[in-house]
Motif scaffolding. Structure first.
Motif, PDB file in Angstrom:
ATOM      1  N   MET A   1       3.529   4.690  13.298  1.00  9.57           N
ATOM      2  CA  MET A   1       4.025   3.480  14.067  1.00  9.57           C
ATOM      3  C   MET A   1       3.664   2.334  13.037  1.00  9.57           C
ATOM      4  O   MET A   1       2.443   2.288  12.524  1.00  9.57           O
ATOM      5  N   VAL A   2       4.307   1.262  13.181  1.00 11.24           N
ATOM      6  CA  VAL A   2       4.128   0.008  12.563  1.00 11.24           C
ATOM      7  C   VAL A   2       4.146  -1.192  13.504  1.00 11.24           C
ATOM      8  O   VAL A   2       4.980  -1.044  14.333  1.00 11.24           O
ATOM      9  N   ARG A   3       3.613  -2.123  12.962  1.00  7.11           N
ATOM     10  CA  ARG A   3       3.919  -3.574  13.630  1.00  7.11           C
ATOM     11  C   ARG A   3       4.209  -4.565  12.633  1.00  7.11           C
ATOM     12  O   ARG A   3       3.587  -4.653  11.539  1.00  7.11           O
ATOM     13  N   HIS A   4       5.351  -5.176  12.809  1.00  9.91           N
ATOM     14  CA  HIS A   4       5.996  -5.941  12.035  1.00  9.91           C
ATOM     15  C   HIS A   4       5.612  -7.583  12.094  1.00  9.91           C
ATOM     16  O   HIS A   4       4.861  -7.708  13.273  1.00  9.91           O
ATOM     17  N   THR A   5       5.645  -8.002  10.981  1.00  7.31           N
ATOM     18  CA  THR A   5       5.080  -9.358  11.131  1.00  7.31           C
ATOM     19  C   THR A   5       5.820 -10.498  11.579  1.00  7.31           C
ATOM     20  O   THR A   5       5.437 -11.649  11.973  1.00  7.31           O
ATOM     21  N   TYR A   6       7.308 -10.093  11.724  1.00  9.28           N
ATOM     22  CA  TYR A   6       8.189 -10.933  12.096  1.00  9.28           C
ATOM     23  C   TYR A   6       8.748 -10.776  13.515  1.00  9.28           C
ATOM     24  O   TYR A   6       9.706 -11.383  13.741  1.00  9.28           O
ATOM     25  N   ARG A   7       8.292  -9.824  13.988  1.00  6.20           N
ATOM     26  CA  ARG A   7       8.953  -9.447  15.446  1.00  6.20           C
ATOM     27  C   ARG A   7       7.824  -9.555  16.517  1.00  6.20           C
ATOM     28  O   ARG A   7       6.658 -10.246  16.082  1.00  6.20           O
TER      29      ARG A   7
ATOM     30  N   VAL B   1       8.524   2.824  15.171  1.00  5.38           N
ATOM     31  CA  VAL B   1       8.840   3.474  13.844  1.00  5.38           C
ATOM     32  C   VAL B   1       9.304   2.727  12.870  1.00  5.38           C
ATOM     33  O   VAL B   1       9.873   1.533  13.182  1.00  5.38           O
ATOM     34  N   PRO B   2       9.190   3.016  11.764  1.00  5.88           N
ATOM     35  CA  PRO B   2       9.866   2.190  10.476  1.00  5.88           C
ATOM     36  C   PRO B   2      11.172   2.231  10.489  1.00  5.88           C
ATOM     37  O   PRO B   2      11.867   3.362  10.928  1.00  5.88           O
ATOM     38  N   THR B   3      11.722   1.171  10.499  1.00  6.34           N
ATOM     39  CA  THR B   3      13.141   1.115  10.290  1.00  6.34           C
ATOM     40  C   THR B   3      13.494   0.123   9.544  1.00  6.34           C
ATOM     41  O   THR B   3      12.766  -0.550   8.500  1.00  6.34           O
TER      42      THR B   3
ATOM     43  N   ALA C   1       1.058  11.630   2.536  1.00 11.11           N
ATOM     44  CA  ALA C   1       0.020  10.860   1.861  1.00 11.11           C
ATOM     45  C   ALA C   1      -0.377  10.074   3.015  1.00 11.11           C
ATOM     46  O   ALA C   1       0.154   9.847   4.068  1.00 11.11           O
ATOM     47  N   THR C   2      -1.316   9.040   2.397  1.00  8.25           N
ATOM     48  CA  THR C   2      -1.870   7.902   3.424  1.00  8.25           C
ATOM     49  C   THR C   2      -1.002   6.902   3.199  1.00  8.25           C
ATOM     50  O   THR C   2      -0.783   6.076   2.306  1.00  8.25           O
ATOM     51  N   PRO C   3      -0.262   6.348   4.246  1.00  8.88           N
ATOM     52  CA  PRO C   3       0.525   5.207   4.185  1.00  8.88           C
ATOM     53  C   PRO C   3      -0.237   3.788   4.008  1.00  8.88           C
ATOM     54  O   PRO C   3      -1.190   3.525   4.257  1.00  8.88           O
ATOM     55  N   ARG C   4       0.365   2.737   3.536  1.00 10.17           N
ATOM     56  CA  ARG C   4      -0.476   1.749   3.166  1.00 10.17           C
ATOM     57  C   ARG C   4       0.753   0.370   3.729  1.00 10.17           C
ATOM     58  O   ARG C   4       1.845   0.416   3.080  1.00 10.17           O
ATOM     59  N   ALA C   5       0.145  -0.402   4.503  1.00  4.22           N
ATOM     60  CA  ALA C   5       1.239  -1.656   4.926  1.00  4.22           C
ATOM     61  C   ALA C   5       1.374  -2.375   3.812  1.00  4.22           C
ATOM     62  O   ALA C   5       0.521  -2.864   2.976  1.00  4.22           O
ATOM     63  N   ASP C   6       2.746  -2.961   3.686  1.00  6.07           N
ATOM     64  CA  ASP C   6       2.857  -3.679   2.455  1.00  6.07           C
ATOM     65  C   ASP C   6       2.504  -5.184   2.764  1.00  6.07           C
ATOM     66  O   ASP C   6       2.181  -6.052   1.587  1.00  6.07           O
ATOM     67  N   GLY C   7       1.820  -5.443   3.890  1.00 11.91           N
ATOM     68  CA  GLY C   7       1.241  -6.955   4.013  1.00 11.91           C
ATOM     69  C   GLY C   7       2.149  -8.139   4.083  1.00 11.91           C
ATOM     70  O   GLY C   7       1.819  -9.032   4.547  1.00 11.91           O
ATOM     71  N   ARG C   8       3.520  -7.733   3.975  1.00 14.71           N
ATOM     72  CA  ARG C   8       4.659  -8.624   3.880  1.00 14.71           C
ATOM     73  C   ARG C   8       5.296  -8.425   5.166  1.00 14.71           C
ATOM     74  O   ARG C   8       5.246  -9.398   6.046  1.00 14.71           O
ATOM     75  N   GLU C   9       6.011  -7.368   5.323  1.00 13.96           N
ATOM     76  CA  GLU C   9       6.870  -6.969   6.583  1.00 13.96           C
ATOM     77  C   GLU C   9       6.118  -6.389   7.703  1.00 13.96           C
ATOM     78  O   GLU C   9       6.287  -6.489   8.724  1.00 13.96           O
TER      79      GLU C   9
ATOM     80  N   ALA D   1       2.414  -5.739   9.407  1.00 19.83           N
ATOM     81  CA  ALA D   1       1.226  -6.259   9.372  1.00 19.83           C
ATOM     82  C   ALA D   1       0.226  -5.118   9.745  1.00 19.83           C
ATOM     83  O   ALA D   1      -1.137  -5.345   9.222  1.00 19.83           O
ATOM     84  N   GLU D   2       0.465  -4.079  10.288  1.00 13.77           N
ATOM     85  CA  GLU D   2      -0.616  -3.046  10.422  1.00 13.77           C
ATOM     86  C   GLU D   2       0.450  -1.656  10.981  1.00 13.77           C
ATOM     87  O   GLU D   2       1.526  -1.583  11.165  1.00 13.77           O
ATOM     88  N   LEU D   3      -0.511  -0.451  10.531  1.00 13.31           N
ATOM     89  CA  LEU D   3       0.206   0.660  10.972  1.00 13.31           C
ATOM     90  C   LEU D   3      -0.679   1.646  11.298  1.00 13.31           C
ATOM     91  O   LEU D   3      -2.182   1.372  11.114  1.00 13.31           O
ATOM     92  N   ALA D   4      -0.610   2.827  11.925  1.00 19.36           N
ATOM     93  CA  ALA D   4      -1.389   3.873  12.232  1.00 19.36           C
ATOM     94  C   ALA D   4      -0.658   5.083  13.117  1.00 19.36           C
ATOM     95  O   ALA D   4       0.464   4.910  13.049  1.00 19.36           O
ATOM     96  N   PHE D   5      -1.255   6.092  12.883  1.00 16.82           N
ATOM     97  CA  PHE D   5      -0.613   7.337  13.587  1.00 16.82           C
ATOM     98  C   PHE D   5      -1.185   7.391  14.651  1.00 16.82           C
ATOM     99  O   PHE D   5      -2.205   7.261  15.039  1.00 16.82           O
ATOM    100  N   PHE D   6      -0.343   7.813  15.758  1.00 22.61           N
ATOM    101  CA  PHE D   6      -0.673   8.041  17.083  1.00 22.61           C
ATOM    102  C   PHE D   6      -0.002   9.449  17.686  1.00 22.61           C
ATOM    103  O   PHE D   6       1.226   9.765  17.219  1.00 22.61           O
TER     104      PHE D   6
END
Length: 156
Positions: A40-46, A53-55, A109-117, A119-124
């Motif tokens: 799951m991801v949290r976007h910087t602009y929403r 989920v990533p979109t 693999a281990t995901p890494r947030a791009d820091g641009r779009e 803000a944060e990611l995690a597995f739930f």
């Protein structure tokens, strides 16, 4: 500064869509780890509290699977293995007609947030998604789970 510009651009894009009502194409990716937990991801602009989920958008003349691979690589630094089409639907996206293709994939693999779009990611675990997960994301996860029966209890 970049995040501020993304937020402004998102607001302008939504207004443009409401006015022009274009036809768009998008993709969503239900990525799960070996334990079945969902990326799951949290976007910087929403809305900053919502987890999705990533979109992403599908470019003109781009295949939805290519877009899904690109979005995973750009936003969370993951290379998708096999992508399985879970569902396709047409939704209203702020006035635009958006044809969304939903994919499922396994990630190792281990995901890494791009820091641009992102803000944060995690597995739930699917039975313990964040309360702020929108119903559309829960539905996509449930549809992906229905393909292999490994994930239960997603609506709650």
């Amino acid at each position: 500064m970049h995040r501020l510009l993304l937020r402004v651009a998102e607001k302008l894009r939504r207004r443009w869509w409401a006015w022009r009502k274009p036809s768009l194409r998008g993709c969503a990716i239900v990525a799960r780890d070996a334990d079945g937990a969902v990326l799951m991801v949290r976007h910087t602009y929403r809305k900053s509290h919502e987890w999705h989920v990533p979109t992403g958008g599908v470019r003109k003349d781009e295949h939805p699977e290519t877009a899904a691979r690109r979005e995973l690589a750009e936003e969370v630094a993951l290379q998708a293995g096999t992508l399985t089409v879970v569902h396709t639907e047409t939704i209203d996206l702020h006035g635009a007609r958006n044809e969304v293709t939903v994919f499922a994939t396994a990630v190792t693999a281990t995901p890494r947030a791009d820091g641009r779009e992102i803000a944060e990611l995690a597995f739930f675990p699917p039975h313990a998604l964040p309360h702020s997960t929108p119903e559309w994301a829960r539905a996509y996860i449930a549809r992906a789970a229905a393909l292999d029966g490994r994930i239960d209890g997603l609506h709650g």
